[in-house]
Design a protein around this motif. Structure first.
Motif, PDB file in Angstrom:
ATOM      1  N   THR A 271       0.835  -1.205   0.000  1.00 28.38           N
ATOM      2  CA  THR A 271       0.000   0.000   0.000  1.00 28.38           C
ATOM      3  C   THR A 271       0.867   1.251   0.000  1.00 28.38           C
ATOM      4  O   THR A 271       0.564   2.227  -0.700  1.00 28.38           O
ATOM      5  N   ASP A 272       1.943   1.240   0.767  1.00 31.15           N
ATOM      6  CA  ASP A 272       2.860   2.378   0.774  1.00 31.15           C
ATOM      7  C   ASP A 272       3.606   2.499  -0.550  1.00 31.15           C
ATOM      8  O   ASP A 272       3.857   3.606  -1.044  1.00 31.15           O
ATOM      9  N   VAL A 273       3.971   1.347  -1.120  1.00 33.63           N
ATOM     10  CA  VAL A 273       4.654   1.363  -2.418  1.00 33.63           C
ATOM     11  C   VAL A 273       3.775   2.018  -3.473  1.00 33.63           C
ATOM     12  O   VAL A 273       4.235   2.862  -4.265  1.00 33.63           O
ATOM     13  N   TRP A 274       2.487   1.675  -3.490  1.00 29.77           N
ATOM     14  CA  TRP A 274       1.607   2.230  -4.509  1.00 29.77           C
ATOM     15  C   TRP A 274       1.205   3.670  -4.215  1.00 29.77           C
ATOM     16  O   TRP A 274       0.925   4.448  -5.134  1.00 29.77           O
ATOM     17  N   PHE A 275       1.189   4.047  -2.963  1.00 28.80           N
ATOM     18  CA  PHE A 275       1.000   5.464  -2.643  1.00 28.80           C
ATOM     19  C   PHE A 275       2.168   6.269  -3.209  1.00 28.80           C
ATOM     20  O   PHE A 275       1.970   7.315  -3.840  1.00 28.80           O
ATOM     21  N   ALA A 276       3.394   5.764  -3.022  1.00 29.07           N
ATOM     22  CA  ALA A 276       4.574   6.429  -3.574  1.00 29.07           C
ATOM     23  C   ALA A 276       4.552   6.405  -5.093  1.00 29.07           C
ATOM     24  O   ALA A 276       4.924   7.385  -5.752  1.00 29.07           O
ATOM     25  N   ALA A 277       4.101   5.281  -5.684  1.00 29.57           N
ATOM     26  CA  ALA A 277       4.052   5.180  -7.142  1.00 29.57           C
ATOM     27  C   ALA A 277       3.080   6.190  -7.728  1.00 29.57           C
ATOM     28  O   ALA A 277       3.361   6.819  -8.770  1.00 29.57           O
ATOM     29  N   ILE A 278       1.935   6.369  -7.084  1.00 27.11           N
ATOM     30  CA  ILE A 278       0.960   7.356  -7.570  1.00 27.11           C
ATOM     31  C   ILE A 278       1.524   8.762  -7.444  1.00 27.11           C
ATOM     32  O   ILE A 278       1.309   9.615  -8.327  1.00 27.11           O
ATOM     33  N   ALA A 279       2.271   9.031  -6.373  1.00 30.58           N
ATOM     34  CA  ALA A 279       2.934  10.331  -6.244  1.00 30.58           C
ATOM     35  C   ALA A 279       3.908  10.558  -7.396  1.00 30.58           C
ATOM     36  O   ALA A 279       3.983  11.661  -7.962  1.00 30.58           O
TER      37      ALA A 279
ATOM     38  N   ALA B 194      -7.191   1.060  -9.462  1.00 31.22           N
ATOM     39  CA  ALA B 194      -6.844  -0.322  -9.145  1.00 31.22           C
ATOM     40  C   ALA B 194      -6.255  -0.477  -7.750  1.00 31.22           C
ATOM     41  O   ALA B 194      -6.557  -1.446  -7.046  1.00 31.22           O
ATOM     42  N   ALA B 195      -5.403   0.460  -7.344  1.00 33.92           N
ATOM     43  CA  ALA B 195      -4.698   0.316  -6.065  1.00 33.92           C
ATOM     44  C   ALA B 195      -5.518   0.834  -4.886  1.00 33.92           C
ATOM     45  O   ALA B 195      -5.462   0.269  -3.791  1.00 33.92           O
ATOM     46  N   PHE B 196      -6.254   1.921  -5.097  1.00 32.63           N
ATOM     47  CA  PHE B 196      -7.038   2.532  -4.014  1.00 32.63           C
ATOM     48  C   PHE B 196      -8.446   2.838  -4.523  1.00 32.63           C
ATOM     49  O   PHE B 196      -8.804   4.008  -4.734  1.00 32.63           O
ATOM     50  N   PRO B 197      -9.266   1.814  -4.759  1.00 32.91           N
ATOM     51  CA  PRO B 197     -10.596   2.025  -5.355  1.00 32.91           C
ATOM     52  C   PRO B 197     -11.497   2.927  -4.518  1.00 32.91           C
ATOM     53  O   PRO B 197     -12.298   3.693  -5.072  1.00 32.91           O
ATOM     54  N   GLU B 198     -11.382   2.848  -3.202  1.00 27.93           N
ATOM     55  CA  GLU B 198     -12.217   3.704  -2.350  1.00 27.93           C
ATOM     56  C   GLU B 198     -11.828   5.172  -2.512  1.00 27.93           C
ATOM     57  O   GLU B 198     -12.691   6.051  -2.534  1.00 27.93           O
ATOM     58  N   TRP B 199     -10.547   5.438  -2.636  1.00 23.38           N
ATOM     59  CA  TRP B 199     -10.056   6.803  -2.876  1.00 23.38           C
ATOM     60  C   TRP B 199     -10.569   7.305  -4.220  1.00 23.38           C
ATOM     61  O   TRP B 199     -11.066   8.431  -4.337  1.00 23.38           O
ATOM     62  N   TYR B 200     -10.448   6.476  -5.222  1.00 23.16           N
ATOM     63  CA  TYR B 200     -10.901   6.839  -6.571  1.00 23.16           C
ATOM     64  C   TYR B 200     -12.390   7.166  -6.570  1.00 23.16           C
ATOM     65  O   TYR B 200     -12.822   8.178  -7.136  1.00 23.16           O
TER      66      TYR B 200
ATOM     67  N   THR C  10      -7.414   6.390   4.226  1.00 25.18           N
ATOM     68  CA  THR C  10      -5.982   6.207   4.422  1.00 25.18           C
ATOM     69  C   THR C  10      -5.439   5.177   3.435  1.00 25.18           C
ATOM     70  O   THR C  10      -6.189   4.548   2.698  1.00 25.18           O
ATOM     71  N   THR C  11      -4.140   5.016   3.453  1.00 22.87           N
ATOM     72  CA  THR C  11      -3.528   4.009   2.585  1.00 22.87           C
ATOM     73  C   THR C  11      -3.971   2.600   2.964  1.00 22.87           C
ATOM     74  O   THR C  11      -3.826   1.668   2.158  1.00 22.87           O
ATOM     75  N   THR C  12      -4.514   2.446   4.150  1.00 24.49           N
ATOM     76  CA  THR C  12      -4.964   1.123   4.601  1.00 24.49           C
ATOM     77  C   THR C  12      -6.415   0.853   4.246  1.00 24.49           C
ATOM     78  O   THR C  12      -6.744  -0.137   3.577  1.00 24.49           O
ATOM     79  N   ASN C  13      -7.327   1.771   4.663  1.00 22.92           N
ATOM     80  CA  ASN C  13      -8.753   1.473   4.461  1.00 22.92           C
ATOM     81  C   ASN C  13      -9.247   1.786   3.052  1.00 22.92           C
ATOM     82  O   ASN C  13     -10.382   1.467   2.711  1.00 22.92           O
ATOM     83  N   ALA C  14      -8.420   2.414   2.219  1.00 19.14           N
ATOM     84  CA  ALA C  14      -8.820   2.710   0.837  1.00 19.14           C
ATOM     85  C   ALA C  14      -8.180   1.770  -0.170  1.00 19.14           C
ATOM     86  O   ALA C  14      -8.467   1.852  -1.368  1.00 19.14           O
ATOM     87  N   ALA C  15      -7.320   0.860   0.294  1.00 23.82           N
ATOM     88  CA  ALA C  15      -6.510   0.053  -0.618  1.00 23.82           C
ATOM     89  C   ALA C  15      -7.265  -1.162  -1.141  1.00 23.82           C
ATOM     90  O   ALA C  15      -8.213  -1.663  -0.524  1.00 23.82           O
ATOM     91  N   ALA C  16      -6.806  -1.648  -2.283  1.00 22.97           N
ATOM     92  CA  ALA C  16      -7.313  -2.891  -2.847  1.00 22.97           C
ATOM     93  C   ALA C  16      -6.711  -4.074  -2.089  1.00 22.97           C
ATOM     94  O   ALA C  16      -5.921  -3.906  -1.154  1.00 22.97           O
TER      95      ALA C  16
ATOM     96  N   THR D 260      -4.285  -8.037  -5.591  1.00 22.89           N
ATOM     97  CA  THR D 260      -4.378  -7.030  -6.650  1.00 22.89           C
ATOM     98  C   THR D 260      -3.117  -6.181  -6.705  1.00 22.89           C
ATOM     99  O   THR D 260      -2.570  -5.909  -7.788  1.00 22.89           O
ATOM    100  N   LEU D 261      -2.643  -5.766  -5.545  1.00 22.55           N
ATOM    101  CA  LEU D 261      -1.444  -4.925  -5.503  1.00 22.55           C
ATOM    102  C   LEU D 261      -0.214  -5.684  -5.991  1.00 22.55           C
ATOM    103  O   LEU D 261       0.655  -5.106  -6.646  1.00 22.55           O
ATOM    104  N   ARG D 262      -0.132  -6.974  -5.688  1.00 19.35           N
ATOM    105  CA  ARG D 262       1.005  -7.767  -6.175  1.00 19.35           C
ATOM    106  C   ARG D 262       0.984  -7.870  -7.702  1.00 19.35           C
ATOM    107  O   ARG D 262       2.020  -7.727  -8.363  1.00 19.35           O
ATOM    108  N   ILE D 263      -0.200  -8.149  -8.261  1.00 20.97           N
ATOM    109  CA  ILE D 263      -0.304  -8.238  -9.725  1.00 20.97           C
ATOM    110  C   ILE D 263       0.057  -6.910 -10.374  1.00 20.97           C
ATOM    111  O   ILE D 263       0.805  -6.852 -11.359  1.00 20.97           O
ATOM    112  N   MET D 264      -0.434  -5.809  -9.803  1.00 19.65           N
ATOM    113  CA  MET D 264      -0.130  -4.479 -10.339  1.00 19.65           C
ATOM    114  C   MET D 264       1.364  -4.189 -10.295  1.00 19.65           C
ATOM    115  O   MET D 264       1.920  -3.574 -11.208  1.00 19.65           O
TER     116      MET D 264
END
Length: 332
Positions: free
Chosen positions: A4-12, A69-75, A283-289, A293-297
C-alpha cells in the motif's frame, strides 16, 4: 513498507511525471497570446509541443488507472465528490486536444483564432483546477462515515485551494516559458526568457506561501525539508534562466515541480483523502485494494513501465532541436 505504501509512492511519482511534462504543455498554451505576435510565431510555439503533448497526457490516464486499481475507495470518493471540477478538466482537455488537430484544417484566420482560444482556455483552466483539487485533497473535505463527500461545490473554493490553483498556474506558465526559451530561437526565445524570469519570481513567492500553509495540514519534518529544497531548486531555476542557461533552468524547474508534488504527498501521508472528522478519513490502509491485486499491479508495472519510459525518452530525443520561424513554410 508494504505494498500500500509502495503504490502510494508510485501514484505520487505518476502525478509528478504528469505535472512536469504536461506542465510545460499548459504553460506554452497559456502563453500563446502573450509571446506570439502573429500566426507564424503561434505555429512555432505549438510545434514545440506538437510531437509530445499527447504522450504527456498518458501520464494522467495512467495515474487514474493506478488509483482505481490500487485505491478504489479513494478513486470512488474523489471522482464523485469532485465531479464538477473533474468534468470541467476533462472537457477542457478534450477541447484542447481537438484544437491541436483541427487548427490547421481550414485556411481561415477566424478558424485558427477560434481554435487558438480553445487551446488557451484548455491550458489555463486545467492548470488552475489541478491546484485547486490538490489543495482540497491535502486540506481535507467533508466525508461521512461511508466515505461519501457531503460538502458542496463552493466548499472546494476555499482560500487555501485557490492559492493552490494560482500556484500551479504560475509554476506551469514559468515552466512553459523556460521550455520555449530552450526549444526556440530568435525573438520568441528572447521574449520567453524574459517572461520566464519575471514569472519565476512570482511563482517562487506563491510556492513558498503555499508550501508553508500546507504544513499546517499535517506537515512533518520530512515534508518541511522537501518544501525547503523545492523552493531552493526553484530559485536555482530562476537564476539559471537569468544567465541564459535554458537547459539547466528547465531541469531545475522540472525538479522543483516534482519536489512540490512530493511535498504535498508527504503532508498527506498516511491519508489519501483526509476528512474534516479524522475518523472518516481515507488512508492508505482502508482505501486500498486487496494484497493480491497490488502484487499483480506491481509485476505489471515492473514489466511495462521501463518500456514506456524508453519510448517517451526516445520521442524527446528525436524532437530535441530548436525551431524558429524559418522552419515554418510559407502559406497555409
Amino acid at each position: 513498507m508494504d505494498l500500500t505504501d509502495v503504490w502510494f509512492a508510485a501514484i505520487a511519482v505518476l502525478w509528478m511525471g504528469y505535472f512536469i511534462l504536461e506542465g510545460f504543455d499548459f504553460g506554452v498554451g497559456a502563453l500563446l497570446p502573450v509571446l506570439a505576435s502573429g500566426d507564424t510565431e503561434r505555429r512555432v510555439m505549438i510545434n514545440t509541443i506538437g510531437p509530445v503533448w499527447d504522450g504527456n497526457e498518458v501520464w494522467l490516464i495512467t495515474v487514474g488507472a493506478a488509483t482505481f486499481a490500487a485505491f478504489p475507495e479513494w478513486y470512488a470518493t474523489l471522482f464523485s465528490g469532485f465531479y464538477l471540477p473533474m468534468l470541467v478538466i476533462l472537457l477542457t482537455l478534450i477541447v484542447r486536444g481537438v484544437a491541436f488537430e483541427y487548427r490547421a484544417k481550414r485556411d481561415s484566420v477566424r478558424w485558427r483564432r477560434g481554435w487558438d482560444r480553445c487551446l488557451i482556455a484548455g491550458s489555463i483552466v486545467p492548470a488552475v483546477l489541478w491546484g485547486v483539487a490538490f489543495g482540497n485533497i491535502v486540506r481535507g473535505v467533508e466525508l461521512d462515515a461511508r466515505h461519501d463527500y457531503v460538502g458542496s461545490f463552493w466548499d472546494l473554493l476555499n482560500p487555501y485551494a485557490l492559492l493552490g490553483g494560482l500556484t500551479t498556474l504560475a509554476l506551469f506558465v514559468t515552466h512553459g516559458a523556460i521550455f520555449l526559451a530552450l526549444k526556440t530561437e530568435g525573438e520568441i526565445r528572447e521574449k520567453a526568457g524574459a517572461l520566464a524570469l519575471k514569472a519565476g519570481f512570482v511563482a517562487g513567492m506563491l510556492v513558498a506561501g503555499f508550501l508553508v500553509w500546507s504544513q499546517f495540514h499535517g506537515g512533518s519534518g520530512v515534508s518541511i525539508a522537501l518544501g525547503v529544497v523545492a523552493v531552493v531548486v526553484w530559485a536555482l531555476a530562476v537564476a539559471a534562466i537569468a544567465v541564459g542557461r535554458e537547459g539547466w533552468a528547465f531541469t531545475a524547474s522540472a525538479v522543483a515541480i516534482g519536489l512540490v508534488t512530493v511535498t504535498l504527498f508527504a503532508v498527506l501521508y498516511p491519508n489519501v483523502l483526509p476528512a474534516v472528522d479524522p475518523a472518516n478519513s481515507l488512508t492508505t490502509t482502508n482505501a486500498a485494494a486487496t494484497a493480491k491485486t497490488l502484487r499483480i499491479m506491481t509485476w505489471v508495472a515492473v514489466l511495462f513501465l521501463p518500456l514506456v519510459l524508453i519510448y517517451q525518452s526516445w520521442t524527446y530525443w528525436v524532437f530535441r532541436r530548436r525551431i524558429g520561424v524559418r522552419n515554418i513554410p510559407a502559406g497555409h
